[in-house]
Design a protein around this motif. Structure first.
Motif, mmCIF file in Angstrom:
data_model
loop_
_atom_site.group_PDB
_atom_site.id
_atom_site.type_symbol
_atom_site.label_atom_id
_atom_site.label_comp_id
_atom_site.label_asym_id
_atom_site.label_seq_id
_atom_site.Cartn_x
_atom_site.Cartn_y
_atom_site.Cartn_z
ATOM 1 N N LEU A 187 0.990 -1.097 0.056
ATOM 2 C CA LEU A 187 0.012 -0.174 -0.038
ATOM 3 C C LEU A 187 0.826 1.139 0.021
ATOM 4 O O LEU A 187 1.959 1.359 0.910
ATOM 5 C CB LEU A 187 -0.862 -0.069 1.131
ATOM 6 C CG LEU A 187 -1.811 1.444 1.480
ATOM 7 C CD1 LEU A 187 -2.807 1.416 0.476
ATOM 8 C CD2 LEU A 187 -2.381 1.082 2.934
ATOM 9 N N LEU A 188 0.543 2.235 -0.945
ATOM 10 C CA LEU A 188 1.216 3.442 -0.739
ATOM 11 C C LEU A 188 0.300 4.450 -0.554
ATOM 12 O O LEU A 188 -0.786 4.578 -1.183
ATOM 13 C CB LEU A 188 1.808 3.980 -2.384
ATOM 14 C CG LEU A 188 3.124 3.136 -2.801
ATOM 15 C CD1 LEU A 188 3.507 3.367 -4.246
ATOM 16 C CD2 LEU A 188 4.116 3.918 -1.904
ATOM 17 N N VAL A 189 0.586 5.322 0.294
ATOM 18 C CA VAL A 189 -0.238 6.421 0.803
ATOM 19 C C VAL A 189 0.514 7.706 0.552
ATOM 20 O O VAL A 189 1.644 7.942 1.231
ATOM 21 C CB VAL A 189 -0.718 6.436 2.175
ATOM 22 C CG1 VAL A 189 -1.659 7.682 2.554
ATOM 23 C CG2 VAL A 189 -1.531 5.108 2.544
ATOM 24 N N LEU A 190 0.270 8.518 -0.615
ATOM 25 C CA LEU A 190 1.204 9.726 -1.089
ATOM 26 C C LEU A 190 0.292 11.016 -0.956
ATOM 27 O O LEU A 190 -0.588 11.138 -1.583
ATOM 28 C CB LEU A 190 1.498 9.501 -2.357
ATOM 29 C CG LEU A 190 2.275 7.984 -2.715
ATOM 30 C CD1 LEU A 190 2.591 7.805 -4.242
ATOM 31 C CD2 LEU A 190 3.588 7.536 -2.019
ATOM 32 N N ASP A 191 0.835 11.889 -0.231
ATOM 33 C CA ASP A 191 0.230 13.178 0.241
ATOM 34 C C ASP A 191 0.997 14.349 -0.659
ATOM 35 O O ASP A 191 1.890 14.571 -0.432
ATOM 36 C CB ASP A 191 0.239 13.541 1.847
ATOM 37 C CG ASP A 191 -0.648 14.497 1.990
ATOM 38 O OD1 ASP A 191 -1.411 15.025 1.099
ATOM 39 O OD2 ASP A 191 -0.832 14.921 3.221
ATOM 40 N N GLU A 192 0.217 14.529 -1.840
ATOM 41 C CA GLU A 192 0.917 15.553 -2.664
ATOM 42 C C GLU A 192 2.288 15.237 -3.227
ATOM 43 O O GLU A 192 3.388 16.153 -3.059
ATOM 44 C CB GLU A 192 0.914 17.093 -2.086
ATOM 45 C CG GLU A 192 -0.376 17.566 -1.607
ATOM 46 C CD GLU A 192 -1.244 18.022 -2.699
ATOM 47 O OE1 GLU A 192 -0.593 18.052 -3.896
ATOM 48 O OE2 GLU A 192 -2.597 18.498 -2.730
ATOM 49 N N PRO A 193 2.482 13.933 -3.747
ATOM 50 C CA PRO A 193 3.823 13.606 -4.043
ATOM 51 C C PRO A 193 4.535 14.238 -5.054
ATOM 52 O O PRO A 193 5.584 14.291 -5.215
ATOM 53 C CB PRO A 193 3.409 12.117 -4.402
ATOM 54 C CG PRO A 193 2.433 12.106 -4.803
ATOM 55 C CD PRO A 193 1.219 13.271 -4.210
ATOM 56 N N THR A 194 3.878 14.914 -6.145
ATOM 57 C CA THR A 194 4.416 15.488 -7.312
ATOM 58 C C THR A 194 4.536 16.910 -7.369
ATOM 59 O O THR A 194 4.810 17.553 -8.376
ATOM 60 C CB THR A 194 3.709 14.962 -8.734
ATOM 61 O OG1 THR A 194 2.338 15.538 -8.479
ATOM 62 C CG2 THR A 194 3.699 13.596 -8.700
ATOM 63 N N VAL A 195 4.395 17.614 -6.124
ATOM 64 C CA VAL A 195 4.760 19.238 -5.781
ATOM 65 C C VAL A 195 6.187 19.388 -6.275
ATOM 66 O O VAL A 195 6.826 18.567 -5.634
ATOM 67 C CB VAL A 195 4.074 19.581 -4.568
ATOM 68 C CG1 VAL A 195 4.679 21.047 -4.226
ATOM 69 C CG2 VAL A 195 2.740 19.360 -4.610
ATOM 70 N N GLY A 196 6.424 20.241 -7.018
ATOM 71 C CA GLY A 196 7.630 20.741 -7.169
ATOM 72 C C GLY A 196 8.582 19.889 -8.154
ATOM 73 O O GLY A 196 9.661 19.901 -8.178
ATOM 74 N N ILE A 197 7.976 18.849 -8.834
ATOM 75 C CA ILE A 197 8.339 17.891 -9.528
ATOM 76 C C ILE A 197 8.138 18.251 -11.134
ATOM 77 O O ILE A 197 6.951 18.479 -11.427
ATOM 78 C CB ILE A 197 8.022 16.422 -9.458
ATOM 79 C CG1 ILE A 197 8.677 16.193 -7.817
ATOM 80 C CG2 ILE A 197 8.733 15.621 -10.204
ATOM 81 C CD1 ILE A 197 8.241 14.610 -7.438
ATOM 82 N N ASP A 198 9.135 18.324 -11.986
ATOM 83 C CA ASP A 198 8.939 18.708 -13.276
ATOM 84 C C ASP A 198 7.857 17.563 -14.170
ATOM 85 O O ASP A 198 7.867 16.200 -13.733
ATOM 86 C CB ASP A 198 10.347 18.940 -14.048
ATOM 87 C CG ASP A 198 10.875 17.500 -14.161
ATOM 88 O OD1 ASP A 198 10.545 16.700 -15.194
ATOM 89 O OD2 ASP A 198 11.858 17.210 -13.570
#
Length: 242
Positions: A154-165
């Motif tokens: 299980l992956l729980v990701l909170d805004e993982p791509t903020v600041g990623i191109d």
């Protein structure tokens, strides 16, 4: 076990303010769910309460069939918080090694896993740098790499791509889809509406309540609009008119 997350009638208050109001949410095995909503809607609180980091006032939350927190299943969960919790005086590799050991990765496997997760988030060339020298985007990528350690169920990701191109964002989503095909489940919060389009189901959270929860295409048909962003805007307008 069909549901990797089961949340029923979850209520969370801070003083007299109701943050979560009878939230229901299920995440099935091999499914990616997007949780979207404006800042302050309760997305992070939903995650933290489900994972046992916050105590609910009422309702229930099970993760992999267990009440959280539960150290026995810690290694089966990859969690990425909205704010990075890294050791800046250590290198990227040392952070990954430390958190890998915390998650129960065997010493004989740690080097191989570090190589894999670093490649996914495009940090291979920066592993020997001290984290205090990382940019904000690099820190986000390292936090995601840590979440990917131990091949979690299980992956729980909170805004993982903020600041990623955008190019790396595409690569990360390719990996999430690959993990899903292997039976991993993903709960992801995002402000990037085109990412919500890539999920199997998307939940719209507003004022602590889930006002819609279905496949992106079904929601678009129900609201008569072409995109999830339009769904959210129309749903928000309807809530204001009530």
């Amino acid at each position: 076990m069909n549901n990797f997350i089961e949340i029923h009638n979850l209520v969370k208050k801070y003083g007299k303010e109701i943050i979560l109001n009878n939230v229901d949410l299920t995440l099935k095995k091999g499914e990616i769910i997007g949780l979207i909503g404006p800042s302050g809607a309760g997305k992070t609180t939903t995650i933290k309460t489900a994972l046992g980091m916050e105590k609910a006032d009422s309702g229930s939350a099970l993760v992999l069939g267990k009440q959280m927190p539960n150290r026995k299943i810690l290694g089966e969960i990859g969690y990425m918080a909205q704010s990075d919790a890294l050791y800046t005086s250590l290198t990227g590799a040392e952070n990954l090694e430390f958190f890998g050991e915390m998650k129960g990765v065997a010493k004989k496997d740690i080097a191989e896993q570090i190589e894999y997760v670093a490649e996914v988030v495009d940090l291979t060339d920066a592993l020997d740098k001290y984290v205090k020298e990382y940019s904000g985007g690099m820190m986000r990528r390292l936090s995601l790499a840590i979440a990917l350690l131990s091949y979690p169920k299980l992956l729980v990701l909170d805004e993982p791509t903020v600041g990623i191109d955008p190019a790396l964002r595409i690569k990360i989503w390719h990996e999430l889809n690959n993990l899903r095909s292997q039976g991993c489940s993903v709960l992801i919060t995002t402000h990037v509406m085109d990412e919500a389009e890539k999920t199997d189901r998307v939940a719209l959270l507003l004022h602590g309540e889930i006002i819609a929860f279905d496949h992106p295409q079904v929601l678009e048909q129900n609201y008569g609009v072409p995109t999830i962003e339009d769904v959210f805007l129309k749903a928000e307008q309807k809530e204001r008119e009530k």
